[in-house]
Write a protein that holds these residues in place. Structure first.
Motif, PDB file in Angstrom:
ATOM      1  N   HIS A 167      22.490 -31.633   5.718  1.00  7.85           N
ATOM      2  CA  HIS A 167      21.622 -30.463   5.452  1.00  7.85           C
ATOM      3  C   HIS A 167      20.683 -30.007   6.642  1.00  7.85           C
ATOM      4  N   MET A 168      20.414 -30.910   7.253  1.00  7.26           N
ATOM      5  CA  MET A 168      19.439 -30.738   8.342  1.00  7.26           C
ATOM      6  C   MET A 168      20.322 -30.147   9.561  1.00  7.26           C
ATOM      7  N   ASP A 169      21.168 -30.732  10.197  1.00  5.85           N
ATOM      8  CA  ASP A 169      22.022 -30.380  11.203  1.00  5.85           C
ATOM      9  C   ASP A 169      22.966 -29.263  10.964  1.00  5.85           C
ATOM     10  N   ASN A 170      23.572 -29.235   9.968  1.00  4.70           N
ATOM     11  CA  ASN A 170      24.830 -28.257   9.862  1.00  4.70           C
ATOM     12  C   ASN A 170      24.141 -26.960   9.009  1.00  4.70           C
ATOM     13  N   LEU A 171      23.221 -27.096   7.928  1.00  4.96           N
ATOM     14  CA  LEU A 171      22.928 -26.240   7.146  1.00  4.96           C
ATOM     15  C   LEU A 171      21.617 -25.599   7.706  1.00  4.96           C
ATOM     16  N   ASN A 172      20.926 -26.274   8.688  1.00  2.26           N
ATOM     17  CA  ASN A 172      19.294 -25.817   9.108  1.00  2.26           C
ATOM     18  C   ASN A 172      18.473 -25.825   8.111  1.00  2.26           C
ATOM     19  N   PHE A 173      18.517 -26.448   7.040  1.00  2.00           N
ATOM     20  CA  PHE A 173      17.529 -26.885   6.249  1.00  2.00           C
ATOM     21  C   PHE A 173      16.261 -27.789   7.068  1.00  2.00           C
ATOM     22  N   GLY A 174      15.023 -27.442   6.442  1.00  3.04           N
ATOM     23  CA  GLY A 174      14.050 -28.568   7.117  1.00  3.04           C
ATOM     24  C   GLY A 174      14.218 -29.858   6.622  1.00  3.04           C
ATOM     25  N   ASP A 175      14.810 -30.119   5.571  1.00  3.82           N
ATOM     26  CA  ASP A 175      15.016 -31.616   5.050  1.00  3.82           C
ATOM     27  C   ASP A 175      16.306 -31.378   4.177  1.00  3.82           C
ATOM     28  N   ILE A 176      16.633 -32.821   3.437  1.00  3.46           N
ATOM     29  CA  ILE A 176      17.621 -32.715   2.546  1.00  3.46           C
ATOM     30  C   ILE A 176      17.008 -31.567   1.332  1.00  3.46           C
ATOM     31  N   GLY A 177      18.076 -30.949   0.806  1.00  5.96           N
ATOM     32  CA  GLY A 177      17.980 -29.824  -0.120  1.00  5.96           C
ATOM     33  C   GLY A 177      17.543 -30.194  -1.419  1.00  5.96           C
ATOM     34  N   TYR A 178      17.663 -31.396  -2.072  1.00 12.14           N
ATOM     35  CA  TYR A 178      17.294 -31.782  -3.357  1.00 12.14           C
ATOM     36  C   TYR A 178      15.995 -32.458  -3.398  1.00 12.14           C
ATOM     37  N   ASN A 179      15.561 -32.255  -4.722  1.00 13.29           N
ATOM     38  CA  ASN A 179      14.374 -33.135  -4.930  1.00 13.29           C
ATOM     39  C   ASN A 179      14.723 -34.558  -5.136  1.00 13.29           C
ATOM     40  N   PHE A 180      15.708 -34.584  -6.166  1.00 16.01           N
ATOM     41  CA  PHE A 180      16.310 -36.485  -6.368  1.00 16.01           C
ATOM     42  C   PHE A 180      17.622 -36.270  -6.256  1.00 16.01           C
ATOM     43  N   LEU A 181      18.296 -37.504  -6.000  1.00 19.15           N
ATOM     44  CA  LEU A 181      19.723 -37.591  -6.095  1.00 19.15           C
ATOM     45  C   LEU A 181      19.864 -38.781  -6.716  1.00 19.15           C
ATOM     46  N   ILE A 182      20.964 -38.988  -7.816  1.00 21.54           N
ATOM     47  CA  ILE A 182      21.406 -40.185  -8.518  1.00 21.54           C
ATOM     48  C   ILE A 182      22.740 -40.712  -8.305  1.00 21.54           C
ATOM     49  N   GLY A 183      22.824 -42.079  -7.665  1.00 22.06           N
ATOM     50  CA  GLY A 183      24.143 -42.630  -7.605  1.00 22.06           C
ATOM     51  C   GLY A 183      24.656 -43.161  -8.634  1.00 22.06           C
ATOM     52  N   GLY A 184      25.843 -43.545  -8.619  1.00 21.34           N
ATOM     53  CA  GLY A 184      26.534 -44.329  -9.612  1.00 21.34           C
ATOM     54  C   GLY A 184      26.065 -45.319 -10.117  1.00 21.34           C
ATOM     55  N   ASN A 185      25.170 -46.092  -9.353  1.00 24.11           N
ATOM     56  CA  ASN A 185      24.691 -47.289  -9.817  1.00 24.11           C
ATOM     57  C   ASN A 185      23.276 -47.207 -10.649  1.00 24.11           C
ATOM     58  N   GLY A 186      23.176 -45.713 -11.001  1.00 21.24           N
ATOM     59  CA  GLY A 186      22.022 -45.490 -11.742  1.00 21.24           C
ATOM     60  C   GLY A 186      20.696 -45.432 -11.115  1.00 21.24           C
ATOM     61  N   LYS A 187      20.720 -45.441  -9.896  1.00 21.88           N
ATOM     62  CA  LYS A 187      19.443 -45.448  -9.049  1.00 21.88           C
ATOM     63  C   LYS A 187      19.072 -44.132  -8.897  1.00 21.88           C
ATOM     64  N   VAL A 188      17.736 -43.579  -8.855  1.00 16.08           N
ATOM     65  CA  VAL A 188      17.357 -42.397  -8.225  1.00 16.08           C
ATOM     66  C   VAL A 188      16.764 -42.416  -6.979  1.00 16.08           C
ATOM     67  N   TYR A 189      17.064 -41.556  -6.134  1.00 14.76           N
ATOM     68  CA  TYR A 189      16.889 -41.470  -4.688  1.00 14.76           C
ATOM     69  C   TYR A 189      15.848 -40.289  -4.392  1.00 14.76           C
ATOM     70  N   GLU A 190      14.718 -40.487  -3.964  1.00 19.80           N
ATOM     71  CA  GLU A 190      13.752 -39.345  -3.926  1.00 19.80           C
ATOM     72  C   GLU A 190      14.113 -38.702  -2.684  1.00 19.80           C
ATOM     73  N   GLY A 191      14.475 -37.324  -2.835  1.00 19.18           N
ATOM     74  CA  GLY A 191      14.943 -36.313  -1.909  1.00 19.18           C
ATOM     75  C   GLY A 191      13.646 -35.698  -1.168  1.00 19.18           C
ATOM     76  N   LEU A 192      13.317 -34.734  -1.500  1.00 23.36           N
ATOM     77  CA  LEU A 192      12.221 -34.166  -1.591  1.00 23.36           C
ATOM     78  C   LEU A 192      11.000 -34.797  -2.517  1.00 23.36           C
ATOM     79  N   GLY A 193      11.494 -35.026  -3.519  1.00 23.22           N
ATOM     80  CA  GLY A 193      10.621 -35.443  -4.387  1.00 23.22           C
ATOM     81  C   GLY A 193       9.757 -34.560  -5.376  1.00 23.22           C
ATOM     82  N   TRP A 194       8.789 -34.699  -6.112  1.00 20.24           N
ATOM     83  CA  TRP A 194       7.935 -33.627  -6.976  1.00 20.24           C
ATOM     84  C   TRP A 194       7.095 -33.020  -5.911  1.00 20.24           C
ATOM     85  N   HIS A 195       6.527 -31.833  -6.288  1.00 19.88           N
ATOM     86  CA  HIS A 195       5.842 -30.967  -5.679  1.00 19.88           C
ATOM     87  C   HIS A 195       6.309 -30.313  -4.378  1.00 19.88           C
TER      88      HIS A 195
END
Length: 187
Positions: A77-105
Motif C-alpha cells: 500500500h505504501m510503496d506501490n499504491l502511494n498510500f500514507g499507510d496501510i489502507g484498512y482500519n483492521f485486518l482479520i486472519g484465518g486464525n481469528g485474530k484481529v490486526y490493527e491497521g489504521l485502527g479506530w478514528h
C-alpha cells in the motif's frame, strides 16, 4: 532461528490492545511491526458505515504468518499504491485474530469516496470461491459489536461489501453472499 520465533511470538502476545471484555483482542501495530505512517488523517466518530473487503492475497492461519502478511500489505500500500499507510482500519486472519491497521478514528484508503465516513475491515485471503474461517467471521462480528460498545460505530451502522460501493469484486462472492445475512447488512 527458534529463539527469533519465540521472540516474535512474545512480542506479539505483549502487543495486544485490550479494549473490553466484550471486544476481541486486537494485535497492535507494534505487534506486527508496522512502519511509521507517512500520513495520518483523523475522522469524526462515531461512524455510520462498515465496509468489508478481502485482501486477495494468500491466507494466513498463524500469528507469524498473519503478522508477515499484514506487514507485506502495508508495504504494498505504501510503496506501490502511494498510500500514507496501510489502507484498512483492521485486518482479520484465518486464525481469528484481529490486526490493527489504521485502527479506530483514522481515515482509511480502502473505498474511494467513503473513507471519511467508514471503517474498512479486510479478511486476509481471497474469498471469491471460499469462505474465511469461522474464527475469522466471528472475530469480524465481535469487532463490529465492540465498535458500537466503544462508541466508534453508531448502533444503527450500515454494513456493506466493498463491491456495492466501487468497481471491485471485494469482499469476494462467497464472503459477500454470507454477509448478506448479517445484522446491519444494507442493500
Amino acid at each position: 532461528m527458534k529463539q527469533i520465533l519465540i521472540a516474535i511470538l512474545v512480542s506479539c502476545l505483549v502487543s495486544v490492545i485490550q479494549t473490553s471484555d466484550d471486544c476481541p483482542n486486537i494485535i497492535s501495530r507494534a505487534g506486527w511491526d508496522a512502519r511509521v505512517p507517512e500520513i495520518v488523517q483523523y475522522v469524526a466518530f462515531p461512524l455510520r458505515m462498515v465496509i468489508i473487503h478481502h485482501t486477495v492475497t494468500a491466507e494466513c492461519s498463524t500469528m507469524v504468518g498473519c503478522r508477515s502478511m499484514v506487514k507485506s500489505i502495508q508495504t504494498y500500500h505504501m510503496d506501490n499504491l502511494n498510500f500514507g499507510d496501510i489502507g484498512y482500519n483492521f485486518l482479520i486472519g484465518g486464525n481469528g485474530k484481529v490486526y490493527e491497521g489504521l485502527g479506530w478514528h483514522k481515515q482509511g484508503a480502502h473505498t474511494y469516496g467513503y473513507n471519511t465516513k467508514s471503517v474498512g475491515i479486510a479478511f486476509i485471503g481471497d474469498f471469491r470461491k471460499k469462505l474465511p474461517t469461522d474464527a475469522a467471521i466471528q472475530a469480524a462480528k465481535k469487532l463490529m459489536a465492540c465498535g458500537v460498545k466503544l462508541g466508534e460505530l453508531t448502533s444503527d451502522y450500515e454494513l456493506y461489501g466493498a463491491k456495492q460501493l466501487s468497481a471491485t469484486e471485494s469482499p469476494g462472492a462467497q464472503m459477500y453472499n454470507r454477509m448478506m445475512n448479517w445484522d446491519h447488512f444494507t442493500e
